[in-house]
Scaffold this active site. Sequence first.
Site, mmCIF file in Angstrom:
data_model
loop_
_atom_site.group_PDB
_atom_site.id
_atom_site.type_symbol
_atom_site.label_atom_id
_atom_site.label_comp_id
_atom_site.label_asym_id
_atom_site.label_seq_id
_atom_site.Cartn_x
_atom_site.Cartn_y
_atom_site.Cartn_z
ATOM 1 N N GLY A 167 0.964 -1.162 -0.005
ATOM 2 C CA GLY A 167 -0.043 -0.139 0.028
ATOM 3 C C GLY A 167 0.856 1.504 -0.095
ATOM 4 N N ASN A 168 0.414 2.234 0.711
ATOM 5 C CA ASN A 168 1.179 3.594 0.815
ATOM 6 C C ASN A 168 2.078 3.824 2.042
ATOM 7 O OD1 ASN A 168 -0.720 4.707 2.771
ATOM 8 N ND2 ASN A 168 -2.301 4.490 1.349
ATOM 9 N N GLU A 211 5.476 -3.576 1.021
ATOM 10 C CA GLU A 211 5.479 -3.091 -0.431
ATOM 11 C C GLU A 211 4.914 -1.758 -0.833
ATOM 12 O OE1 GLU A 211 7.224 -4.734 -2.437
ATOM 13 O OE2 GLU A 211 7.951 -6.395 -1.195
ATOM 14 N N CYS A 231 1.846 0.480 -8.699
ATOM 15 C CA CYS A 231 2.957 0.983 -8.209
ATOM 16 C C CYS A 231 4.335 1.359 -8.745
ATOM 17 C CB CYS A 231 3.199 0.046 -6.724
ATOM 18 S SG CYS A 231 3.619 -1.544 -7.105
#
Length: 498
Positions: free
Chosen positions: A188-189, A210, A244
């Site tokens: 995610g972020n 990640e 991403c």
Amino acid sequence: MANFTELVNGVRQVFRSGRTVTYEWRRTQLEGMLKLLDENMDKLTDALYKDLHKAKAEAMMMELNMVRNEVINTMNSLTTWMKPEKVKKELINIMDTCYIKSEPYGVVLILGAWNYPIQLSLLPLIGALSAGNCAILKPSEISQNCAQLIEQLIPKYLDNDCVKVVNGGVPETTALLSERFDYIFYTGNNVVAKIVMAAAAKYLTPVTLELGGKSPVYVDRNVNMEVVARRILWGKCSNAGQTCIAPDYVLCSKDVQDQLIEQLKKIIPEFYSENPVESGHYGRIVNERHFQRVKKLMQSGTVAIGGDVKDDERFISPTVLRDVKVTDPAMQDEIFGPVLPIITVGDDNEAIDVINSREKPLALYIFSNNKRVVHNFLNRTSSGGVCVNDTLMHISIPTLPFGGVGHSGVGSYHGKFSFETFSHRRSVMERGLTLDSVNAIRYPPYTEKKLQMVSWLSSQKVKKTGFFSFFPFVIIGTVVAFLFKALGIHGKEVSHTD
């Protein structure tokens, strides 16, 4: 909301029973995952279309086939990966058996992402199960159709005592993170990653994060600009830019900027027709919040291509911004949409300065035929991965680790790296109880003679390089040749006479 303490404790009891350690159990789970994919392809592609307007071909290429290949590769390699790894021994340990044993951590938490909701949920799950762990999987609630489908399918194909799916939003994620896990894997972020890391720190739980970041593209002079434009556009607009490792922005000279824009204008209609909103091969922004966020980023530089939006469909056309400055809104955070800013620089050194002034990206893309330029980027920048003269494709190789560095992530996975991520590499030395007299030199009382013997047995020596590294072999060869000659042994013929 479910009682997550009971859920985690129940799964932990199953793990402690030893059920998941065997090759047979792991293989059965992988076979179940393969069957899940093969029997539900239509349902999975339909859910991806509902959540992200993802074309079937794109869903197959970038999600389902990738997961399927990962399962098969893991099944084919699992016996090898599970074998103890022998290690080099020193003289003092020559009689011992020394090796590394990969063992499961225990109960792992996997927090999936919404942009590739099947791939980014199931790929880490394959690694966790192949390593012998139990797992609790929390898909992203933003891709709700995929999340619900995963919750329905997993219990039908995998060990329901060892693998649990939890659906929900922020409250459920927060509640899960308050529990004790043996490993946490999050995609995610950066904002949520810091929350995950803080929760893990409470129990010193290891994590893989990640994340993402602004993955730059450098376009050199004297390249085939048509090919470059195709590859950048494909990487940028796949999944409507919600990838991403998507090319986030381009660095190039002013003349290259003009050439690149000219080619992109030709290729966009080839990919998505003259009216991309009608294309069946172009995605949509996942929700209203992200749609409004990406729309605002188009107020940077000058719109050279695109800029069209359709609010009721959350549609943003492939958009190229020229003459963007590093201080513009589009350069502050990861774009995660089909908007491509171009920043002009004088040369590769200036481009490297721009990249190094920012956080380390998840991917770096270099389009150049000049090896000096390529090596300049490789030697002077840092990123999770690098792809030269293409975009996205480096993550399709299971023998390459996929992961970030710094703000773009912690740890890596894919292929064997997934197995290793979810395995503790346990050091093992097995010794016998006989011949203990050999160990007398390490027992008190210590004498000068014992110290000399220990030093001789345990001391390391610096290896010589160049010619001198082969010098001992030259000496040995010379001695052997001299002995052969002295004994009358020649290699030319062998006598068989009695």
